[in-house]
Enzyme design. Structure first.
Site, PDB file in Angstrom:
ATOM      1  N   LYS A 112       0.846   4.024  -2.881  1.00  0.00           N
ATOM      2  CA  LYS A 112       0.222   6.069  -1.959  1.00  0.00           C
ATOM      3  C   LYS A 112       1.766   6.771  -2.630  1.00  0.00           C
ATOM      4  O   LYS A 112       1.795   7.526  -2.481  1.00  0.00           O
ATOM      5  CB  LYS A 112       0.012   5.539  -1.084  1.00  0.00           C
ATOM      6  CG  LYS A 112      -1.169   5.133  -0.640  1.00  0.00           C
ATOM      7  CD  LYS A 112      -2.077   5.541  -1.692  1.00  0.00           C
ATOM      8  CE  LYS A 112      -4.379   4.280  -1.692  1.00  0.00           C
ATOM      9  NZ  LYS A 112      -5.012   5.475  -2.637  1.00  0.00           N
ATOM     10  N   TYR A 147       0.950  -0.731  -0.041  1.00  0.00           N
ATOM     11  CA  TYR A 147       0.033   0.063  -0.108  1.00  0.00           C
ATOM     12  C   TYR A 147       0.836   1.216   0.338  1.00  0.00           C
ATOM     13  O   TYR A 147       0.571   2.230  -0.230  1.00  0.00           O
ATOM     14  CB  TYR A 147      -1.250   0.471   1.369  1.00  0.00           C
ATOM     15  CG  TYR A 147      -1.988   1.179   1.492  1.00  0.00           C
ATOM     16  CD1 TYR A 147      -3.742   0.851   0.725  1.00  0.00           C
ATOM     17  CD2 TYR A 147      -2.153   2.174   2.286  1.00  0.00           C
ATOM     18  CE1 TYR A 147      -4.136   1.755   0.336  1.00  0.00           C
ATOM     19  CE2 TYR A 147      -2.766   3.303   2.334  1.00  0.00           C
ATOM     20  CZ  TYR A 147      -3.946   2.937   1.696  1.00  0.00           C
ATOM     21  OH  TYR A 147      -5.569   3.918   2.182  1.00  0.00           O
TER      22      TYR A 147
HETATM   23  P1  NAP Z   1     -13.439   1.703   1.132  1.00  0.00           P
HETATM   24  O1  NAP Z   1     -14.769   1.693   2.276  1.00  0.00           O
HETATM   25  O2  NAP Z   1     -13.228   0.663   1.354  1.00  0.00           O
HETATM   26  O3  NAP Z   1     -14.009   1.959  -0.665  1.00  0.00           O
HETATM   27  C1  NAP Z   1     -13.106   1.660  -1.116  1.00  0.00           C
HETATM   28  C2  NAP Z   1     -13.890   1.830  -2.872  1.00  0.00           C
HETATM   29  O4  NAP Z   1     -13.311   1.688  -4.367  1.00  0.00           O
HETATM   30  C3  NAP Z   1     -15.481   1.669  -2.740  1.00  0.00           C
HETATM   31  O5  NAP Z   1     -16.494   1.507  -3.397  1.00  0.00           O
HETATM   32  C4  NAP Z   1     -15.035   0.220  -3.911  1.00  0.00           C
HETATM   33  O6  NAP Z   1     -15.849  -0.347  -4.757  1.00  0.00           O
HETATM   34  C5  NAP Z   1     -13.716   1.389  -4.651  1.00  0.00           C
HETATM   35  N1  NAP Z   1     -13.341   0.064  -5.200  1.00  0.00           N
HETATM   36  C6  NAP Z   1     -12.086  -1.120  -4.853  1.00  0.00           C
HETATM   37  N2  NAP Z   1     -11.318  -1.400  -5.750  1.00  0.00           N
HETATM   38  C7  NAP Z   1     -11.874  -1.802  -6.701  1.00  0.00           C
HETATM   39  C8  NAP Z   1     -11.117  -1.817  -8.520  1.00  0.00           C
HETATM   40  N3  NAP Z   1     -10.473  -2.288  -8.140  1.00  0.00           N
HETATM   41  N4  NAP Z   1     -12.097  -0.935  -9.453  1.00  0.00           N
HETATM   42  C9  NAP Z   1     -13.479  -0.373  -9.869  1.00  0.00           C
HETATM   43  N5  NAP Z   1     -13.652   0.347  -7.893  1.00  0.00           N
HETATM   44  C10 NAP Z   1     -12.331  -0.503  -6.601  1.00  0.00           C
HETATM   45  O7  NAP Z   1     -12.176   2.465   0.916  1.00  0.00           O
HETATM   46  P2  NAP Z   1     -12.068   3.761   2.050  1.00  0.00           P
HETATM   47  O8  NAP Z   1     -11.707   4.356   2.611  1.00  0.00           O
HETATM   48  O9  NAP Z   1     -13.221   4.957   1.253  1.00  0.00           O
HETATM   49  O10 NAP Z   1     -10.369   4.310   0.852  1.00  0.00           O
HETATM   50  C11 NAP Z   1     -10.737   5.382  -0.896  1.00  0.00           C
HETATM   51  C12 NAP Z   1      -9.657   5.571  -1.087  1.00  0.00           C
HETATM   52  O11 NAP Z   1      -9.148   6.155  -0.440  1.00  0.00           O
HETATM   53  C13 NAP Z   1      -8.999   4.807  -1.390  1.00  0.00           C
HETATM   54  O12 NAP Z   1      -7.984   4.854  -2.631  1.00  0.00           O
HETATM   55  C14 NAP Z   1      -7.872   4.361   0.407  1.00  0.00           C
HETATM   56  O13 NAP Z   1      -6.441   4.075  -0.056  1.00  0.00           O
HETATM   57  C15 NAP Z   1      -7.656   6.293  -0.029  1.00  0.00           C
HETATM   58  N6  NAP Z   1      -7.574   6.236   1.525  1.00  0.00           N
HETATM   59  C16 NAP Z   1      -7.961   5.688   2.297  1.00  0.00           C
HETATM   60  C17 NAP Z   1      -8.160   5.731   4.329  1.00  0.00           C
HETATM   61  C18 NAP Z   1      -8.750   5.857   5.214  1.00  0.00           C
HETATM   62  O14 NAP Z   1      -8.370   5.974   6.189  1.00  0.00           O
HETATM   63  N7  NAP Z   1     -10.335   5.226   5.079  1.00  0.00           N
HETATM   64  C19 NAP Z   1      -7.053   6.737   4.551  1.00  0.00           C
HETATM   65  C20 NAP Z   1      -6.165   6.883   3.523  1.00  0.00           C
HETATM   66  C21 NAP Z   1      -6.419   6.786   2.310  1.00  0.00           C
HETATM   67  P3  NAP Z   1     -17.114  -1.624  -4.579  1.00  0.00           P
HETATM   68  O15 NAP Z   1     -17.954  -0.597  -3.434  1.00  0.00           O
HETATM   69  O16 NAP Z   1     -17.978  -2.116  -5.616  1.00  0.00           O
HETATM   70  O17 NAP Z   1     -16.122  -2.422  -3.466  1.00  0.00           O
END
Ligand code: NAP
Length: 251
Positions: free
Chosen positions: A163, A159
């Site tokens: 990133k 990851y």
């Molecule tokens: P999440 O709740 O797990 O949601 C992930 C989303 O991405 C869902 O809409 C999922 O679709 C979609 N997805 C996953 N794999 C995919 C693929 N191969 N092709 C197209 N869509 C895909 O994640 P989140 O926490 O909101 O994270 C969103 C972004 O922020 C990510 O890039 C993550 O790395 C980044 N981020 C998150 C955090 C955190 O603390 N949460 C911190 C730093 C960065 P489905 O609903 O259909 O599964």
């Protein structure tokens, strides 16, 4: 304020907009009455609920299922958005996954899977939108990085590599397209309450919280506000920037 171009509404693509941060971004952009192409991987029910909520705020919504790791799916997503709305002004590369584990125990498959979705995926989307944005001489791209890409994190070599890679890629593409009216920025969230972080044990969350100067974990809306600013008309002179949204965590 409506993000309008004369009579034409701005069109935004949000990858992974069905849940979590992507959903909050879609809802925030919907407040501006934009056209939205929201992508998701498999959770149609969540995507349909998000679309309904965005439409209630005044947005026109197109839902597209696909895998950002597959270039043909990304090209199809952009084609469908163009067919429906005629232009693509904004790209939010949000879709992402985790497959955590200590390096010694991590499989090569898990290492590659995270790079494919989190790093190759955004590249596929930038490539698929490059021609239309250059022709329009207008574009706003935000790539979702993470504080893990800045500081590293135990159990996240895959990851963190993706990133951190996003940041170099963002700055490189920003240099390539700045003269065409296209900005490319990254947002680096800290610990945000979504399904991705839900599975963590409370003890681990409490420990993380102790290292957040703001004294709380982030909400998807905290990240959406930063994305909304960077994709706005007024952010046209900001490019190649990395904006942390982490309550001071990686300061
Ligand atoms: P999440 O709740 O797990 O949601 C992930 C989303 O991405 C869902 O809409 C999922 O679709 C979609 N997805 C996953 N794999 C995919 C693929 N191969 N092709 C197209 N869509 C895909 O994640 P989140 O926490 O909101 O994270 C969103 C972004 O922020 C990510 O890039 C993550 O790395 C980044 N981020 C998150 C955090 C955190 O603390 N949460 C911190 C730093 C960065 P489905 O609903 O259909 O599964």
């Amino acid at each position: 304020m409506k993000e309008c171009l004369g009579e034409i509404r701005r069109t935004a693509i949000v990858t992974g907009g069905s849940r979590g941060i992507g959903k909050a971004v879609a809802l925030k952009l919907a407040e501006d009455g934009m056209n939205l192409a929201i992508s998701f991987r498999g959770n149609r029910e969540a995507a349909e609920e998000t679309a309904k909520q965005c439409e209630a705020k005044g947005a026109a919504v197109l839902l597209v299922q696909g895998d950002v790791a597959r270039s043909e799916d990304c090209e199809a997503l952009v084609s469908k958005a163009l067919e429906a709305f005629g232009r693509v002004d904004i790209l939010v590369n949000n879709a992402g996954i985790t497959r955590d584990g200590l390096l010694a125990r991590m499989s090569e498959e898990d290492y590659r899977a995270v790079l494919e979705v989190n790093l190759v995926g955004p590249w596929n989307m930038m490539k698929a939108t490059s021609r239309v944005m250059m022709k329009q001489r207008y574009g706003r791209i935000v790539n979702m990085s993470s504080v893990t890409g800045l500081s590293g994190n135990l159990g996240q070599t895959n990851y963190a590599a993706a990133k951190a890679g996003i940041i170099g890629m963002t700055k490189s593409y920003a240099k390539e397209v700045a003269s065409r009216g296209i900005t490319v920025n990254a947002v680096a969230p800290g610990f945000i309450d979504t399904d991705m972080t839900e599975a963590m044990p409370d003890s681990a969350k409490d420990k993380i919280c102790q290292n957040i100067p703001a004294g709380r974990t982030g909400k998807p809306e905290d990240v959406a506000a930063a994305v909304h600013f960077l994709v706005g008309e007024n952010a046209g002179y900001i490019t190649g920037e990395v904006l942390r949204v982490d309550g001071g965590m990686a300061m």
